[in-house]
Design a protein around this motif. Sequence first.
Motif, PDB file in Angstrom:
ATOM      1  N   ALA A  70       0.835  -1.204   0.000  1.00  0.00           N
ATOM      2  CA  ALA A  70       0.000   0.000   0.000  1.00  0.00           C
ATOM      3  C   ALA A  70       0.872   1.258   0.000  1.00  0.00           C
ATOM      4  N   LEU A  71       1.933   1.216   0.802  1.00  0.00           N
ATOM      5  CA  LEU A  71       2.851   2.362   0.868  1.00  0.00           C
ATOM      6  C   LEU A  71       3.568   2.575  -0.465  1.00  0.00           C
ATOM      7  N   GLN A  72       4.010   1.477  -1.053  1.00  0.00           N
ATOM      8  CA  GLN A  72       4.710   1.588  -2.348  1.00  0.00           C
ATOM      9  C   GLN A  72       3.764   2.112  -3.422  1.00  0.00           C
ATOM     10  N   ASN A  73       2.517   1.714  -3.340  1.00  0.00           N
ATOM     11  CA  ASN A  73       1.563   2.209  -4.330  1.00  0.00           C
ATOM     12  C   ASN A  73       1.300   3.701  -4.151  1.00  0.00           C
ATOM     13  N   LYS A  74       1.449   4.170  -2.913  1.00  0.00           N
ATOM     14  CA  LYS A  74       1.307   5.607  -2.672  1.00  0.00           C
ATOM     15  C   LYS A  74       2.508   6.364  -3.269  1.00  0.00           C
ATOM     16  N   LYS A  82      -2.353  -3.321  -6.719  1.00  0.00           N
ATOM     17  CA  LYS A  82      -3.193  -2.636  -5.714  1.00  0.00           C
ATOM     18  C   LYS A  82      -3.645  -3.634  -4.665  1.00  0.00           C
ATOM     19  N   VAL A  83      -3.639  -3.204  -3.404  1.00  0.00           N
ATOM     20  CA  VAL A  83      -4.146  -4.064  -2.327  1.00  0.00           C
ATOM     21  C   VAL A  83      -5.608  -3.726  -2.078  1.00  0.00           C
ATOM     22  N   TYR A  84      -6.471  -4.741  -2.104  1.00  0.00           N
ATOM     23  CA  TYR A  84      -7.897  -4.507  -1.852  1.00  0.00           C
ATOM     24  C   TYR A  84      -8.270  -4.763  -0.406  1.00  0.00           C
ATOM     25  N   MET A  85      -7.545  -5.696   0.233  1.00  0.00           N
ATOM     26  CA  MET A  85      -7.916  -6.052   1.596  1.00  0.00           C
ATOM     27  C   MET A  85      -6.780  -6.831   2.264  1.00  0.00           C
ATOM     28  N   LEU A 109       6.392  -7.222  -7.118  1.00  0.00           N
ATOM     29  CA  LEU A 109       5.596  -8.019  -6.173  1.00  0.00           C
ATOM     30  C   LEU A 109       6.398  -8.384  -4.932  1.00  0.00           C
ATOM     31  N   ASP A 110       5.711  -8.982  -3.989  1.00  0.00           N
ATOM     32  CA  ASP A 110       6.319  -9.808  -2.952  1.00  0.00           C
ATOM     33  C   ASP A 110       7.287  -9.094  -1.999  1.00  0.00           C
ATOM     34  N   PRO A 111       6.847  -7.980  -1.371  1.00  0.00           N
ATOM     35  CA  PRO A 111       7.753  -7.294  -0.437  1.00  0.00           C
ATOM     36  C   PRO A 111       7.695  -7.865   0.981  1.00  0.00           C
TER      37      PRO A 111
END
Length: 397
Positions: free
Chosen positions: A86-90, A98-101, A248-250
């Motif tokens: 989520a942070l990386q996507n910001k 994208k993380v949905y949940m 992916l995969d952090p």
Amino acid sequence: MSKFTQHFRMNEQDAMAYVADKMDYFDEGAVLEASEIGDGNINYVFVVRDTVSDKSIVLKHADVLLRSSGRELDVDRNRIEAEVLALQNKYAPGLVPKVYMYDPVMCVVVMEDISAYKNLRTELLARKTFPTFAEDITTFMVNTLLPTTDLVMDSGAKKDAQASYINKDLCKISEDLVLTEPFIDYKGRNIIIEGQLPYIEEHVYGDKELVLQAGILKNNFMNNAQALLHGDLHSGSIFANQDGVKVLDPEFAFYGPIGYDVGNVIGNLMFAWIHGQVVEEDLTFVQWIEETITQIIDLFVKKFNVAYDELVTDVMAKTPEYKAWYLQSILSDTAGYAGTEIIRRTIGDSKVAEVSGVEDHDKRIKLERGLIQLGKALILKRDDFKTASDYRNLLNK
Ligand code: ADP
Ligand code: MG
């Protein structure tokens, strides 16, 4: 009552039931199918698809036991992965799924299906090239790393973040498998092909200076809480197509030296480079890899300098001399950790396909020795790798 109130290891049926129970992502009347597509050693990854609309979603599920060996591994890695994505996507929008949940009970991250992008390692083995790769991966690194440092963040907030991403178990894996065992095989886990041991004993285990420098890099990995790293940025964590990349995969994310991420990218490209050279003998491809490695160094430095001037808040860090020192230390770490990655994937127990897939024994011996020499030069002379041409010279030697 929901089936998902207590953690258990999920299968494909559970993944479908989970999506129906927890999400309202699919339309009414959806006909779901699920398949497990995980190819790693650690987790379970399910794609759930609606065969009516063809919409799909991905669930990454952590079990309390490691998928490969069955030993225990802290499931908190799943929370870290969800939060870091989520942070990386910001910071780098569009460059990660994208993380949905995120569900801390079942240890599930529900995220965007990025199947339109392919595993970079596999693609490079097929000698595919990617026009935007150097641009995208340097944007990803600069934009996700610099903003999480002390130079930009409030000192207290940064320490809270550091505490939240300590990631004990996964760091210990890297401390052992990347930064110790390839140099001192104290757990007897290295995998060495027939005929190669005397060479490794002489050029790796027996090289006191190399072992010392690897130890210094290990100390830096454990104590230099510079930025929130991806932590495992090898070419199997990067997916690419002609339009761009997705990282992916952090789950190995933690506060460590920036050069660990940059060095992983560079080191892994060198596997493709040497494979193209020794096995494929494809000079066009080899040249593309060389250009990509040098562009990554150039672009990283360029973008880092621009972002630094824009973002840095620490008054001590605002002089050109400080900036030059900071960047130089990152570049030295980059070379050093490119070197440790190359050596660990050659000698250690977690090989890459560019090494383990070489069937011709003589070629494999030659390729491994080439990698060991590359890795050693990068570790021992890491302070000398300051520009793209320093890498060009190394590869041309
Ligand atoms: P592990 O941590 O167990 O290694 P990864 O996150 O690397 O798991 O995922 C394993 C594989 O699952 C990846 O190599 C990829 O093929 C697939 N995968 C993971 N996440 C996604 C996603 N969001 N979209 C499509 N495929 C994915
Ligand atoms: Mg993983």
